[in-house]
Enzyme design. Structure first.
Site, PDB file in Angstrom:
ATOM      1  N   PRO A   2       0.837  -1.218   0.000  1.00  0.00           N
ATOM      2  CA  PRO A   2       0.000   0.000   0.000  1.00  0.00           C
ATOM      3  C   PRO A   2       0.865   1.260   0.000  1.00  0.00           C
ATOM      4  O   PRO A   2       1.829   1.351   0.748  1.00  0.00           O
ATOM      5  CB  PRO A   2      -0.786  -0.113   1.313  1.00  0.00           C
ATOM      6  CG  PRO A   2      -0.678  -1.543   1.724  1.00  0.00           C
ATOM      7  CD  PRO A   2       0.625  -2.036   1.176  1.00  0.00           C
ATOM      8  N   GLU A   3       0.520   2.196  -0.865  1.00  0.00           N
ATOM      9  CA  GLU A   3       1.217   3.483  -0.935  1.00  0.00           C
ATOM     10  C   GLU A   3       0.238   4.567  -0.493  1.00  0.00           C
ATOM     11  O   GLU A   3      -0.849   4.254  -0.010  1.00  0.00           O
ATOM     12  CB  GLU A   3       1.737   3.704  -2.359  1.00  0.00           C
ATOM     13  CG  GLU A   3       2.637   2.552  -2.841  1.00  0.00           C
ATOM     14  CD  GLU A   3       3.181   2.746  -4.257  1.00  0.00           C
ATOM     15  OE1 GLU A   3       3.328   3.903  -4.686  1.00  0.00           O
ATOM     16  OE2 GLU A   3       3.442   1.737  -4.922  1.00  0.00           O
ATOM     17  N   ARG A 113       1.983 -11.463   5.230  1.00  0.00           N
ATOM     18  CA  ARG A 113       3.431 -11.613   5.384  1.00  0.00           C
ATOM     19  C   ARG A 113       3.963 -11.073   6.708  1.00  0.00           C
ATOM     20  O   ARG A 113       5.138 -11.219   7.000  1.00  0.00           O
ATOM     21  CB  ARG A 113       4.139 -10.972   4.189  1.00  0.00           C
ATOM     22  CG  ARG A 113       3.742 -11.702   2.905  1.00  0.00           C
ATOM     23  CD  ARG A 113       4.595 -11.316   1.739  1.00  0.00           C
ATOM     24  NE  ARG A 113       6.011 -11.587   1.976  1.00  0.00           N
ATOM     25  CZ  ARG A 113       6.981 -11.198   1.162  1.00  0.00           C
ATOM     26  NH1 ARG A 113       6.684 -10.514   0.094  1.00  0.00           N
ATOM     27  NH2 ARG A 113       8.237 -11.482   1.428  1.00  0.00           N
ATOM     28  N   ARG A 155      21.524  15.621  -5.229  1.00  0.00           N
ATOM     29  CA  ARG A 155      21.523  14.160  -5.070  1.00  0.00           C
ATOM     30  C   ARG A 155      21.921  13.491  -6.374  1.00  0.00           C
ATOM     31  O   ARG A 155      21.401  13.810  -7.437  1.00  0.00           O
ATOM     32  CB  ARG A 155      20.147  13.673  -4.607  1.00  0.00           C
ATOM     33  CG  ARG A 155      19.675  14.377  -3.344  1.00  0.00           C
ATOM     34  CD  ARG A 155      18.740  13.531  -2.537  1.00  0.00           C
ATOM     35  NE  ARG A 155      19.373  12.370  -1.957  1.00  0.00           N
ATOM     36  CZ  ARG A 155      20.049  12.372  -0.816  1.00  0.00           C
ATOM     37  NH1 ARG A 155      20.220  13.488  -0.149  1.00  0.00           N
ATOM     38  NH2 ARG A 155      20.573  11.259  -0.343  1.00  0.00           N
TER      39      ARG A 155
END
Ligand SMILES: [Zn+2]
Length: 276
Positions: A2-3, A113, A155
């Site tokens: 899930p995001e 899980r 970055r």
């Protein structure tokens, strides 16, 4: 996993059921969920707490109690929450916890899980925990293209890896990053700090658009994710790149390619998303 859109969908569906309700009985059947604490001890602490608000930060559900305590729920890979009238939940070998609310309904936590976590914080203690782990909310008004640029500046990590880093931007995962990069025509291996202002604006717009679309579609159901009433999301029908290796790019017809980046499957269009 899930995001942001999946967690936000759960929050919106669950908030009316939880807010104002008291935890009357709590059963935690999996020690992994609350470790290093004892499940019975955490369950006992939760009994009697009344929910003031159900909020979200990144991929965390934030259960704020009237006492000032906070329960942070992270669904990780396969966690999901179900709300049902008391006594109507079917047997489920993957149920890890059940909360009986004071209106007689049940909130059940399922996790195949078992990577999900429930963390209970005393008043004032959850903020520091979240600040150290969760960056700006991409759908908040403060998250501008310039703010995104500042998070990525300097970055050299691949753009996709930087966007998956929850401290850079909150809530993005494998699906929505691949979809946002496809929309903004950016190659996932571009150095994160190397975007020009136009590319940053396109990426910013794409990130917000895919997240808003994901919320509107109640999230993406690939395997385990379901909303609290047990129904599926439909964002998976909107994918342009994610999981579509070999299928034509909806924009140019070139077959979508798959690479592995940082251990994650990564889907992109080799024609629309070029490395400079
Ligand atoms: Zn294409």
């Amino acid at each position: 996993m899930p995001e942001l859109p999946e967690v936000e969908t759960v929050r919106r569906r669950l908030a009316p059921a939880l807010e104002g309700r008291r935890f009357e009985r709590v059963e935690i059947g999996d020690a992994r969920l609350v470790r290093p604490y004892e499940p019975q001890a955490v369950a006992a602490e939760l009994v009697g707490e009344r929910v003031a608000a159900l909020e979200r930060r990144g991929k965390y559900l934030v259960v704020r109690f009237e006492s000032g305590r906070v329960l942070l729920i992270h669904l990780r890979m396969t966690g999901s929450l179900r709300h049902a009238p008391g006594g109507t939940l079917e047997d489920d070998p993957y149920r890890r916890a059940v909360v009986r609310l004071d209106d007689g309904s049940d909130v059940a936590y399922r996790d195949v899980r078992r990577f999900g976590t429930w963390l209970l914080f005393e008043p004032g203690e959850s903020e520091g925990y979240l600040v150290a782990r969760v960056g700006p909310e991409p759908l908040s008004p403060a998250f501008t293209a310039a703010a995104l640029g500042a998070r990525l500046a300097g970055r050299t990590a691949p753009l996709k890896s930087a966007l998956l880093d929850q401290r850079r931007v909150a809530g993005l995962g494998n699906i929505y990053v691949d979809e946002a990069l496809w929309r903004s025509r950016l190659h996932p291996l571009r150095p994160a700090g190397g975007l020009d202002p136009n590319e940053l604006r396109a990426l910013h717009r794409a990130v917000r658009r895919v997240l808003e679309l994901g919320i509107a579609r109640q999230g993406a159901t690939l395997r385990d994710y379901a909303t609290p009433d047990g129904s599926s999301g439909s964002m998976q029908d909107e994918f342009n790149a994610y999981g579509r290796a070999g299928e034509p790019c909806p924009r140019c017809g070139t077959p979508i390619d798959r690479i592995v980046l940082g251990g994650r499957g990564t889907w992109y269009c080799p024609a629309c998303q070029r490395l400079p």
